[in-house]
Design a protein around this motif. Structure first.
Motif, PDB file in Angstrom:
ATOM      1  N   PRO A 108       0.725  -1.150  -0.094  1.00  0.00           N
ATOM      2  CA  PRO A 108      -0.001  -0.113  -0.169  1.00  0.00           C
ATOM      3  C   PRO A 108       0.826   1.297   0.058  1.00  0.00           C
ATOM      4  N   THR A 109       2.155   1.047   0.175  1.00  0.00           N
ATOM      5  CA  THR A 109       3.216   2.118   0.451  1.00  0.00           C
ATOM      6  C   THR A 109       4.555   1.371   0.839  1.00  0.00           C
ATOM      7  N   ASN A 110       5.728   2.161   0.609  1.00  0.00           N
ATOM      8  CA  ASN A 110       6.817   1.522   0.673  1.00  0.00           C
ATOM      9  C   ASN A 110       8.037   1.979   1.807  1.00  0.00           C
ATOM     10  N   GLU A 111       7.501   2.352   2.622  1.00  0.00           N
ATOM     11  CA  GLU A 111       8.335   3.103   3.868  1.00  0.00           C
ATOM     12  C   GLU A 111       9.353   2.091   4.374  1.00  0.00           C
ATOM     13  N   GLU A 112       8.737   0.914   4.759  1.00  0.00           N
ATOM     14  CA  GLU A 112       9.461  -0.134   5.213  1.00  0.00           C
ATOM     15  C   GLU A 112      10.586  -0.673   4.398  1.00  0.00           C
ATOM     16  N   PHE A 139      -1.790  -1.311  -3.687  1.00  0.00           N
ATOM     17  CA  PHE A 139      -2.967  -1.746  -3.420  1.00  0.00           C
ATOM     18  C   PHE A 139      -3.683  -1.245  -2.185  1.00  0.00           C
ATOM     19  N   ARG A 140      -4.670  -0.620  -2.154  1.00  0.00           N
ATOM     20  CA  ARG A 140      -5.260  -0.664  -0.843  1.00  0.00           C
ATOM     21  C   ARG A 140      -6.769  -0.932  -0.783  1.00  0.00           C
ATOM     22  N   ASP A 141      -7.218  -1.781  -0.145  1.00  0.00           N
ATOM     23  CA  ASP A 141      -8.583  -2.329   0.027  1.00  0.00           C
ATOM     24  C   ASP A 141      -9.444  -1.440   0.718  1.00  0.00           C
ATOM     25  N   GLU A 142      -9.580  -0.125  -0.182  1.00  0.00           N
ATOM     26  CA  GLU A 142     -10.493   0.882   0.524  1.00  0.00           C
ATOM     27  C   GLU A 142     -11.900   0.421   0.779  1.00  0.00           C
ATOM     28  N   ILE A 143     -12.756   0.822   1.689  1.00  0.00           N
ATOM     29  CA  ILE A 143     -14.198   0.584   2.067  1.00  0.00           C
ATOM     30  C   ILE A 143     -14.948   0.880   0.982  1.00  0.00           C
ATOM     31  N   VAL A 149     -11.160   6.069 -11.152  1.00  0.00           N
ATOM     32  CA  VAL A 149      -9.732   5.865 -10.883  1.00  0.00           C
ATOM     33  C   VAL A 149      -9.329   6.754  -9.779  1.00  0.00           C
ATOM     34  N   MET A 150     -10.607   7.733  -9.279  1.00  0.00           N
ATOM     35  CA  MET A 150     -10.023   8.833  -8.168  1.00  0.00           C
ATOM     36  C   MET A 150      -9.811   8.291  -6.985  1.00  0.00           C
ATOM     37  N   ARG A 151     -10.804   7.127  -6.668  1.00  0.00           N
ATOM     38  CA  ARG A 151     -10.440   6.504  -5.441  1.00  0.00           C
ATOM     39  C   ARG A 151     -10.469   5.008  -5.686  1.00  0.00           C
ATOM     40  N   GLY A 152      -9.490   4.208  -6.389  1.00  0.00           N
ATOM     41  CA  GLY A 152      -9.481   3.185  -6.603  1.00  0.00           C
ATOM     42  C   GLY A 152      -8.847   2.184  -5.693  1.00  0.00           C
ATOM     43  N   ARG A 153      -8.930   0.871  -5.668  1.00  0.00           N
ATOM     44  CA  ARG A 153      -8.166   0.147  -4.931  1.00  0.00           C
ATOM     45  C   ARG A 153      -6.486  -0.132  -5.306  1.00  0.00           C
ATOM     46  N   LYS A 158       3.507   7.929  -7.469  1.00  0.00           N
ATOM     47  CA  LYS A 158       5.112   8.148  -7.361  1.00  0.00           C
ATOM     48  C   LYS A 158       5.093   8.188  -5.907  1.00  0.00           C
ATOM     49  N   ASP A 159       5.999   7.442  -5.364  1.00  0.00           N
ATOM     50  CA  ASP A 159       6.366   7.429  -4.188  1.00  0.00           C
ATOM     51  C   ASP A 159       7.845   7.573  -3.812  1.00  0.00           C
ATOM     52  N   GLY A 160       8.247   8.688  -2.958  1.00  0.00           N
ATOM     53  CA  GLY A 160       9.651   8.884  -2.533  1.00  0.00           C
ATOM     54  C   GLY A 160      10.043   8.890  -1.299  1.00  0.00           C
ATOM     55  N   ILE A 264      -9.131  18.245  -4.608  1.00  0.00           N
ATOM     56  CA  ILE A 264      -8.823  16.747  -4.688  1.00  0.00           C
ATOM     57  C   ILE A 264      -7.344  16.823  -4.361  1.00  0.00           C
ATOM     58  N   GLU A 265      -7.168  15.667  -3.186  1.00  0.00           N
ATOM     59  CA  GLU A 265      -5.685  15.437  -3.057  1.00  0.00           C
ATOM     60  C   GLU A 265      -4.941  14.662  -3.942  1.00  0.00           C
ATOM     61  N   VAL A 266      -4.010  15.511  -4.462  1.00  0.00           N
ATOM     62  CA  VAL A 266      -3.306  14.852  -5.642  1.00  0.00           C
ATOM     63  C   VAL A 266      -1.831  14.500  -5.172  1.00  0.00           C
ATOM     64  N   GLY A 267      -1.272  14.930  -3.985  1.00  0.00           N
ATOM     65  CA  GLY A 267      -0.205  14.742  -3.521  1.00  0.00           C
ATOM     66  C   GLY A 267      -0.119  14.839  -2.027  1.00  0.00           C
ATOM     67  N   HIS A 268       0.917  14.153  -1.444  1.00  0.00           N
ATOM     68  CA  HIS A 268       0.886  14.106   0.010  1.00  0.00           C
ATOM     69  C   HIS A 268       2.178  13.940   0.433  1.00  0.00           C
ATOM     70  N   ILE A 269       2.895  14.645   1.298  1.00  0.00           N
ATOM     71  CA  ILE A 269       4.282  14.509   1.740  1.00  0.00           C
ATOM     72  C   ILE A 269       4.561  14.802   3.368  1.00  0.00           C
ATOM     73  N   SER A 298       8.630  10.878   3.386  1.00  0.00           N
ATOM     74  CA  SER A 298       8.048  10.179   2.245  1.00  0.00           C
ATOM     75  C   SER A 298       7.190  11.231   1.716  1.00  0.00           C
ATOM     76  N   TYR A 299       7.220  10.858   0.298  1.00  0.00           N
ATOM     77  CA  TYR A 299       6.568  12.113  -0.775  1.00  0.00           C
ATOM     78  C   TYR A 299       5.639  11.073  -1.699  1.00  0.00           C
ATOM     79  N   GLY A 300       4.435  11.495  -1.636  1.00  0.00           N
ATOM     80  CA  GLY A 300       3.616  10.678  -2.681  1.00  0.00           C
ATOM     81  C   GLY A 300       2.776  11.501  -3.682  1.00  0.00           C
TER      82      GLY A 300
HETATM   83  N1  5CA Z   1       3.890   6.842   1.728  1.00  0.00           N
HETATM   84  C1  5CA Z   1       3.434   8.166   1.498  1.00  0.00           C
HETATM   85  C2  5CA Z   1       3.987   9.120   0.471  1.00  0.00           C
HETATM   86  S1  5CA Z   1       4.996   8.087  -0.340  1.00  0.00           S
HETATM   87  C3  5CA Z   1       1.625   7.620   1.028  1.00  0.00           C
HETATM   88  O1  5CA Z   1       1.310   6.691   0.892  1.00  0.00           O
HETATM   89  N2  5CA Z   1       0.949   8.892   1.127  1.00  0.00           N
HETATM   90  S2  5CA Z   1      -0.512   8.886   0.811  1.00  0.00           S
HETATM   91  O2  5CA Z   1      -1.358   7.661   1.330  1.00  0.00           O
HETATM   92  O3  5CA Z   1      -1.059  10.111   0.845  1.00  0.00           O
HETATM   93  O4  5CA Z   1      -0.800   8.681  -0.634  1.00  0.00           O
HETATM   94  C4  5CA Z   1      -0.211   9.340  -1.578  1.00  0.00           C
HETATM   95  C5  5CA Z   1      -0.887   9.858  -2.800  1.00  0.00           C
HETATM   96  O5  5CA Z   1      -1.693   8.894  -3.431  1.00  0.00           O
HETATM   97  C6  5CA Z   1      -2.434  10.465  -2.226  1.00  0.00           C
HETATM   98  O6  5CA Z   1      -2.055  11.934  -2.100  1.00  0.00           O
HETATM   99  C7  5CA Z   1      -3.308  10.328  -3.241  1.00  0.00           C
HETATM  100  O7  5CA Z   1      -3.163  11.461  -4.320  1.00  0.00           O
HETATM  101  C8  5CA Z   1      -2.981   9.157  -3.956  1.00  0.00           C
HETATM  102  N3  5CA Z   1      -4.048   7.982  -3.630  1.00  0.00           N
HETATM  103  C9  5CA Z   1      -4.093   7.372  -2.214  1.00  0.00           C
HETATM  104  N4  5CA Z   1      -5.125   6.625  -2.128  1.00  0.00           N
HETATM  105  C10 5CA Z   1      -5.486   6.431  -3.255  1.00  0.00           C
HETATM  106  C11 5CA Z   1      -6.556   5.776  -3.945  1.00  0.00           C
HETATM  107  N5  5CA Z   1      -7.471   4.749  -3.254  1.00  0.00           N
HETATM  108  N6  5CA Z   1      -6.937   6.035  -5.174  1.00  0.00           N
HETATM  109  C12 5CA Z   1      -6.160   6.732  -5.978  1.00  0.00           C
HETATM  110  N7  5CA Z   1      -5.072   7.613  -5.501  1.00  0.00           N
HETATM  111  C13 5CA Z   1      -4.731   7.365  -4.377  1.00  0.00           C
END
Ligand code: 5CA
Length: 421
Positions: A108-112, A139-143, A149-153, A158-160, A264-269, A298-300
């Motif tokens: 679901p993310t790759n910090e580890e 993959f995130r098993d969103e409820i 694709v806005m809120r997909g599973r 892009k993760d940094g 719309i949240e398109v990035g999160h750091i 971390s930077y997404g």
């Molecule tokens: N590890 C951190 C940054 S690398 C991380 O996972 N951040 S996050 O959870 O905020 O996700 C980063 C970005 O992915 C979000 O800002 C969002 O734009 C996108 N994202 C998160 N969940 C979903 C989803 N279910 N569907 C589509 N995009 C998503």
């Protein structure tokens, strides 16, 4: 590319469960095909857009010294047991057993994993700072997967991940990535609103979300009007928060400057210090030989979500209006009369000439004039060169700008020149 050979299964009707413009338009243009709830196949038009976005992200990340890697989509559970997140992540994590009954998960993310690669190879303070990044599926098993694709599973992110020796250096890295993100969103012709945010499941104490204004956005933003004209540097400190952080008692700007919009949240750091480096015993030796746990962030960026967000920000009742920077093709040629040999000769001549420098979609399909024009506006390629029998008799073709709708007539040679010079 000949449209008659191009796989873009457009449809005339909207799908009943597409509630927002981007979802509706991505289905109608044949960009995506749903395979299960929140899981989509990406078809050629969409892949072309994703590649354009990827290229812009990579150029801007490479400029700040970040290095592209590919972590894995499947990870062993023990990395997450070390960090303590295996249980904490809950049902959003897709847990998998291999044939030996070993516990794995779909990232679901790759910090580890970033921390694990770091601790295996980086031993000295001299190697810091390091920023890794990747563009990979998650993959995130969103409820409630929704809005296409806005809120997909399954989605592309892009993760940094950054590693610095001390707080000052980590803060500088954070700010450098912040500015790189602003440049990325501006190159995508979006207006980013960076808001101070909660860090949620990632943890830590300094965090910004990057929001794009859109009525269909799931976040509510409170921000200072000045933000819309702020420089990249000023953006770091101008007031902007999401509803989770908003508190009318502590707000420092005047009521007339306070803007409230959906985004719309398109990035999160995130900056989270030594949370993972300590938990996973990832350290380097400083100049005195002392063990130092690096300060991490971390930077997404939601790459697949961005495709939808760009459409939300740029469409009209007829269809998508692609910004030139990410358009699936630069220009499309519409041959309105396939039975007219002059139309065919001119259209093909323009197609051949432009293809040397531009990405061109030549609509040579045997369908009605009306269908061709409707599809061109629906798909939203920035420029349309329209070749029709009446105009061609007068020695001209039409050049239409999808965004403004403005049409100008010019000779075939002129139109070729217009795109090649
Ligand atoms: N590890 C951190 C940054 S690398 C991380 O996972 N951040 S996050 O959870 O905020 O996700 C980063 C970005 O992915 C979000 O800002 C969002 O734009 C996108 N994202 C998160 N969940 C979903 C989803 N279910 N569907 C589509 N995009 C998503």
């Amino acid at each position: 590319m000949l449209f008659s050979r191009f796989f873009a299964p457009t449809s005339k009707n909207d799908s009943a469960d597409a509630k927002i413009a981007s979802h509706r338009l991505m289905l109608r243009t044949g960009m995506i095909s749903q395979t299960a709830a929140g899981i989509y196949c990406w078809l050629p038009l969409a892949v072309r857009v994703i590649e354009k976005i990827t290229k812009i992200i990579c150029e801007e990340q490479d400029k700040i010294g970040a290095q592209r890697v590919n972590f894995t989509t499947i990870q062993p559970a023990n990395l997450w047991l070390e960090s303590g997140r295996y249980e904490a992540y809950g049902k959003e994590m897709l847990r998998i057993k291999d044939r030996k009954d070993g516990d794995f998960l779909y990232s679901p993310t790759n910090e580890e994993q970033a921390t694990d690669v770091f601790r295996k190879y980086v031993k000295s303070y001299k190697e810091l700072p390091i920023i890794f990044y990747q563009i990979h599926w998650k993959f995130r098993d969103e409820i409630r997967p929704r809005f296409g694709v806005m809120r997909g599973r399954e989605f592309l992110m892009k993760d940094g991940y950054s590693f610095d020796l001390d707080f000052e250096s980590a803060k500088l890295t954070y700010e450098t990535v912040f500015k790189s993100y602003i440049r990325i969103f501006r190159r995508l012709e979006l207006t980013p609103i960076p808001v101070q945010a909660e860090s949620g499941a990632i943890g830590g104490n300094m965090s910004h979300e990057f929001q794009i204004l859109a009525e269909t956005g799931e976040s509510t933003l409170y921000y200072d009007r000045k933000l819309l004209s702020a420089s990249d540097e000023e953006l770091l400190t101008t007031f902007a928060v999401t509803s989770e952080k908003y508190n009318s008692d502590t707000i420092t700007i005047s009521e007339k400057d306070l803007m409230i919009s959906k985004g719309i949240e398109v990035g999160h750091i995130f900056y989270f210090g030594t949370k993972y480096s300590k938990a996973m015993n990832a350290f380097v030796l400083n100049e005195k030989g002392k063990e130092i746990y690096p300060e991490m962030g971390s930077y997404g960026i939601g790459v697949s979500r961005l495709v939808a967000a760009i459409i939300e920000a740029s469409h009209d009742p007829r269809g998508i209006i692609w910004p030139e920077a990410v358009a699936p093709f630069d220009v499309t040629i519409l041959n309105l009369h396939l039975k007219n040999s002059r139309c065919c000769d001119v259209a093909f001549e323009i197609y051949k000439a432009l293809s040397s420098k531009k990405e061109v979609l030549y609509d040579d399909r045997n369908i009605t004039v009306g269908e061709k024009l409707v599809d061109a506006d629906l798909i939203g390629i920035p420029w349309q060169i329209i070749v029709g029998s009446t105009k061609i008799e007068g020695g001209v073709v039409e050049l239409k700008n999808r965004k403004t709708g403005k049409v100008v007539e010019m000779s075939p040679n002129k139109v070729i020149e217009r795109f090649l010079n």
